[in-house]
Design a protein around this motif. Structure first.
Motif, short mmCIF file in Angstrom:
data_model
loop_
_atom_site.label_atom_id
_atom_site.label_comp_id
_atom_site.label_asym_id
_atom_site.label_seq_id
_atom_site.Cartn_x
_atom_site.Cartn_y
_atom_site.Cartn_z
N LEU A 289 32.52 42.93 32.42
CA LEU A 289 32.22 41.87 31.33
C LEU A 289 33.39 40.60 31.58
CD1 LEU A 289 31.51 44.12 28.24
CD2 LEU A 289 29.93 42.60 29.41
N GLU A 290 34.59 40.96 32.17
CA GLU A 290 35.58 39.95 32.30
C GLU A 290 35.22 39.02 33.41
OE1 GLU A 290 39.20 41.95 32.91
OE2 GLU A 290 39.34 42.57 30.79
N LEU A 291 34.27 39.61 34.63
CA LEU A 291 34.06 38.81 35.51
C LEU A 291 33.20 37.97 35.14
CD1 LEU A 291 33.70 41.32 38.52
CD2 LEU A 291 35.28 39.50 38.39
N LEU A 292 32.04 38.40 34.20
CA LEU A 292 31.01 37.41 33.66
C LEU A 292 31.58 36.35 32.65
CD1 LEU A 292 28.12 39.99 32.82
CD2 LEU A 292 28.43 38.31 34.94
N ARG A 293 32.89 36.65 31.86
CA ARG A 293 33.29 35.84 30.96
C ARG A 293 34.06 34.87 31.81
NH1 ARG A 293 38.11 37.94 27.87
NH2 ARG A 293 39.04 37.60 29.87
N ASP A 294 34.86 35.39 32.81
CA ASP A 294 35.75 34.13 33.48
C ASP A 294 35.21 33.27 34.60
OD1 ASP A 294 37.80 35.35 32.01
OD2 ASP A 294 38.55 36.93 33.53
N HIS A 295 33.89 33.83 35.25
CA HIS A 295 33.30 33.05 35.97
C HIS A 295 31.75 32.93 35.82
CE1 HIS A 295 36.67 35.41 38.02
NE2 HIS A 295 36.60 34.40 38.97
N PRO A 296 31.70 31.96 34.73
CA PRO A 296 30.21 31.83 34.18
C PRO A 296 29.16 30.97 35.25
CG PRO A 296 31.61 30.08 33.37
CD PRO A 296 32.63 30.92 34.31
N HIS A 297 29.76 30.57 36.43
CA HIS A 297 28.82 30.13 37.40
C HIS A 297 28.76 30.93 38.60
CE1 HIS A 297 29.50 26.25 35.01
NE2 HIS A 297 30.86 26.49 34.99
N LEU A 298 28.46 32.21 38.52
CA LEU A 298 28.46 33.33 39.53
C LEU A 298 26.96 32.96 39.98
CD1 LEU A 298 30.26 36.25 38.48
CD2 LEU A 298 30.87 34.73 40.11
N CYS A 299 26.57 33.25 40.93
CA CYS A 299 25.22 33.28 41.70
C CYS A 299 24.67 34.10 40.87
CB CYS A 299 25.33 33.08 43.24
SG CYS A 299 25.78 34.45 43.80
N ALA A 300 23.45 34.08 40.89
CA ALA A 300 22.25 34.88 40.32
C ALA A 300 22.44 36.40 40.90
CB ALA A 300 20.97 34.24 40.39
N GLU A 301 22.47 36.29 42.36
CA GLU A 301 22.47 37.66 42.90
C GLU A 301 23.79 38.46 42.59
OE1 GLU A 301 22.49 39.29 47.23
OE2 GLU A 301 22.14 37.50 47.16
N ARG A 302 24.65 37.84 42.34
CA ARG A 302 26.25 38.63 42.11
C ARG A 302 26.21 38.93 40.55
NH1 ARG A 302 32.40 36.83 43.29
NH2 ARG A 302 33.40 38.74 42.94
N ARG A 303 25.64 38.30 40.02
CA ARG A 303 25.50 38.49 38.54
C ARG A 303 24.51 39.51 38.15
NH1 ARG A 303 26.45 35.57 33.45
NH2 ARG A 303 27.20 33.78 34.77
N ALA A 304 23.47 39.66 38.98
CA ALA A 304 22.48 40.71 38.72
C ALA A 304 23.22 42.04 39.03
CB ALA A 304 21.24 40.44 39.61
N ARG A 305 24.08 41.97 40.20
CA ARG A 305 24.82 43.00 40.54
C ARG A 305 25.49 43.65 39.38
NH1 ARG A 305 25.18 40.73 45.88
NH2 ARG A 305 27.61 40.61 45.47
N ILE A 306 26.43 42.83 38.98
CA ILE A 306 27.34 42.82 37.91
C ILE A 306 26.80 43.55 36.65
CG2 ILE A 306 29.11 42.23 36.43
CD1 ILE A 306 30.05 40.00 38.49
N GLU A 307 25.66 43.05 36.26
CA GLU A 307 24.84 43.27 35.16
C GLU A 307 24.19 44.73 35.25
OE1 GLU A 307 21.96 40.24 34.69
OE2 GLU A 307 23.48 39.04 33.47
N GLU A 308 23.68 45.03 36.61
CA GLU A 308 23.32 46.71 37.04
C GLU A 308 24.30 47.49 36.83
OE1 GLU A 308 21.20 48.71 40.62
OE2 GLU A 308 21.64 46.69 40.93
#
Length: 495
Positions: A289-308
């Motif tokens: 969650l901190e990664l998603l908050r601090d890096h709102p412009h992550l690529c879709a692929e990396r964001r999907a891995r974090i959400e998984e």
């Protein structure tokens, strides 16, 4: 300590009570015997004097002179005193010879005497024809006499008397031999009573007191393994029963305390283990969650891995809480009664679980089910599903096996075995402990969603069904075995 009361043992008090009772009974018997023997001897003496009275009455009836009569009968009976009393109580004749061996024949008529109808022996003679009186003091010469009176015709009373001298006292005295015999019998009875009654009573009380003292100290002495051979009587039986009940209650109390301490330890351990198990998924979720908050412009692929990753850890938390809740409920649940269980088609249940497990299992693992068609047992369907699913998932996640067999026969014997790496013999007794892991570094993987409670849930779920599970080294792999109660043939096939 000054002023403290003197303690007398129960045995001494029992002995004193028995002796007092025996002596009291002996005294009463001796008094009765003394009175009886004294009356008996008095009757003998009265009979002798009444014989003189009868002779005097007969001689007076023939017209013989009283003086000649007395001279004739006084020779064999010295100190004999004879008194003639008319119907009004007046003394017609009285002879007294204190200190002489023969009566005075010239004794004058006594006219100044009181009314003799008040004398007890005269009253008895007028009422019953004869009477006597023991050791009554004469009012004429102040000497004690033994009197015997006989009623004659025309209201005349003839009374004979002998002085109550030392010799007469000895005649009327009770034989002392009987007293010593009674005293001996009393002592023998007391000793026998002490041996037969007082000793067993005192022994029971002393041993019960010793037991109570040792129990009161509560110093973990081997009191609970001791046996107390109490006497075989009513008090001994009561004392033995009290000791036995106390030992049983104390053993139950100690077992309850041990179970309570063990339960408290397990709860503390469970709390610590839960906290430990929660740290990893919670930390992973927070980092993601901190990664998603601090890096709102992550690529879709990396964001999907974090959400998984967040979703997987959330599932792991949900499974952990679900298993903890289920395990807590199972630990507090008593064994099910036959009325609580329903027929469950285990063949269909295990078949569905095996189909689902094949989707999760590695491609190299084969899952095979070998059990009778429509095998039905009595149980709780949800708990039985938890048993088989946890055993199958445990083999898939940790065994590294290429084959998993779920086998059963018509009698309800089950065996779940794999040909995997197995575990060391030292680990087998602890496999069903909560959160126990054989090798944490080897079996824990990032994608492992196990909670460490699966085998503990299996054991408690089977305990609800009054069944126990065993694990053995199958060489290779492990084999779990347990037995469930088959349902009646009339219920076969029902779900």
């Amino acid at each position: 300590m000054a002023g403290s009361p003197i303690k007398i043992s129960f045995r001494v008090r029992i002995l004193a009570l028995l002796l007092a009772t025996c002596w009291l009974l002996a005294a009463a018997f001796i008094a009765f015997q003394y009175h009886r023997e004294r009356e008996f001897k008095a009757d003998i003496l009265d009979t002798r004097l009444q014989m003189h009275n009868d002779r005097i009455i007969d001689d007076l009836r023939r017209g013989e002179n009283i003086d000649s009569i007395l001279r004739r009968i006084s020779a064999p009976t010295p100190h004999l005193r004879v008194t003639l009393i008319d119907s009004t109580g007046r003394v017609l004749y009285d002879t007294r010879s204190p200190g002489a061996s023969t009566p005075n024949p010239h004794c004058s008529l006594l006219t100044a005497q009181s009314n003799h109808n008040t004398r007890p022996e005269v009253i008895a003679a007028r009422a019953h024809g004869q009477g006597h009186s023991i050791a009554r003091t004469s009012q004429s010469d102040a000497s004690p006499y033994f009197y015997s009176a006989r009623l004659a015709p025309h209201g005349l009373v003839v009374r004979s008397a002998v002085p109550y001298t030392h010799s007469l006292t000895e005649v009327l005295a009770v034989d002392r031999t009987i007293i010593w015999i009674l005293l001996g019998i009393t002592l023998a009875v007391s000793a026998l009573a002490l041996l037969v009654l007082a000793r067993p009573i005192a022994l029971s009380i002393r041993r019960l007191r010793d037991f109570a003292g040792r129990a009161a100290r509560d110093d973990d002495q081997p009191i609970y393994r001791d046996t107390y051979p109490f006497p075989h009587d009513e008090l001994g039986d009561i004392a033995a029963t009290i000791v036995r009940l106390y030992v049983q209650r104390e053993a139950q109390h100690r077992r309850a305390l041990a179970l309570e301490r063990e339960s408290a330890r397990l709860k503390r351990q469970l709390t610590a283990n839960i906290n430990h198990e929660l740290k990893t998924p919670v930390a992973s979720i927070l980092i993601s969650l901190e990664l998603l908050r601090d890096h709102p412009h992550l690529c879709a692929e990396r964001r999907a891995r974090i959400e998984e990753r967040i979703y997987a850890n959330a599932l792991r938390l949900s499974s952990l809480l679900r298993d903890v809740r289920l395990l807590t409920r199972l630990e507090d649940a008593p064994p099910a009664t036959p009325a609580d269980l329903r027929p469950v088609n285990v063949t269909a249940l295990v078949g569905d679980l095996a189909d689902q497990a094949r989707l999760r299992a590695p491609a190299t693992m084969t899952i095979r089910v070998d059990m009778p068609h429509d095998l039905t047992v009595r149980g709780d369907a949800r708990l039985l599903e938890s048993v088989f699913s946890n055993l199958i998932d445990n083999a898939i996640a940790h065994s590294g096996a290429t084959e998993l067999l779920v086998w059963a026969d018509a009698r309800g014997h089950f065996r779940i075995a794999d040909n995997g790496c197995g575990v060391g013999a030292e680990h087998l007794p602890r496999l069903f402990e909560r959160f126990y892991r054989v090798d944490d570094s080897r079996t824990r993987r990032d994608h492992d969603s196990g909670t460490g409670l699966g085998l503990a849930i299996v054991r408690h779920a089977l305990a609800v069904h009054a069944a126990t599970i065993a694990v053995a080294d199958a060489r290779p792999g492990l084999a779990f075995t347990f037995t469930l109660t088959p349902s009646n043939s009339s219920e076969t096939g029902k779900t």
